[in-house]
Design a protein around this motif. Sequence first.
Motif, short mmCIF file in Angstrom:
data_model
loop_
_atom_site.label_atom_id
_atom_site.label_comp_id
_atom_site.label_asym_id
_atom_site.label_seq_id
_atom_site.Cartn_x
_atom_site.Cartn_y
_atom_site.Cartn_z
N PRO A 146 -3.57 1.70 -7.46
CA PRO A 146 -2.37 1.72 -8.30
C PRO A 146 -1.34 0.67 -7.91
O PRO A 146 -0.44 0.37 -8.69
N CYS B 293 0.84 -1.21 0.00
CA CYS B 293 0.00 0.00 0.00
C CYS B 293 0.87 1.25 0.00
O CYS B 293 1.81 1.37 0.78
N VAL C 215 -2.22 6.14 -1.31
CA VAL C 215 -2.74 7.16 -2.22
C VAL C 215 -4.19 7.52 -1.89
O VAL C 215 -4.61 8.66 -2.05
N GLY C 216 -4.95 6.54 -1.46
CA GLY C 216 -6.32 6.81 -1.03
C GLY C 216 -7.37 6.67 -2.10
O GLY C 216 -8.52 7.06 -1.88
N CYS D 147 -3.02 -3.89 -4.54
CA CYS D 147 -2.81 -4.54 -3.25
C CYS D 147 -4.08 -4.73 -2.45
O CYS D 147 -4.03 -5.01 -1.25
N ALA E 193 -3.86 2.79 4.00
CA ALA E 193 -5.30 2.51 4.03
C ALA E 193 -5.55 1.24 4.84
O ALA E 193 -4.74 0.31 4.85
S1 SF4 Z 1 -5.67 2.59 -3.38
FE1 SF4 Z 1 -4.29 0.86 -2.90
S2 SF4 Z 1 -2.29 1.82 -2.58
FE2 SF4 Z 1 -3.83 3.43 -2.46
S3 SF4 Z 1 -4.31 3.63 -0.27
FE3 SF4 Z 1 -5.80 2.21 -1.16
S4 SF4 Z 1 -4.90 0.18 -0.86
FE4 SF4 Z 1 -3.26 1.65 -0.57
#
Ligand code: SF4
Length: 83
Positions: free
Chosen positions: A75, A20, A23-24, A78, A42
Amino acid sequence: MRWTATPEVTMRVWIDHDECAGVGVCVDACPEVFVLASDGLAYVKQNGQILGRDQAAVVDDALYDAVCDAADDCPQDCIYVEA
Ligand code: SF4
């Protein structure tokens, strides 16, 4: 007699925290399940409670499309969904 419907539970959702990047995108796609924590990563939520690192949330089937959008848009690829 009054019956209370129980949401059908059909999937488990978790994040590989080694990958991770915080990025959100997942939070934007499905804030009911994903949250950004103060460590910049996250996490998944279950019944409003934030679960620990790499733990899987049992998620109501009604959120399937939103969870899949989050997984598709991640991106880092994961986010894992076990239906
Ligand atoms: S989109 Fe993927 S990399 Fe981005 S915060 Fe969520 S789990 Fe993590």
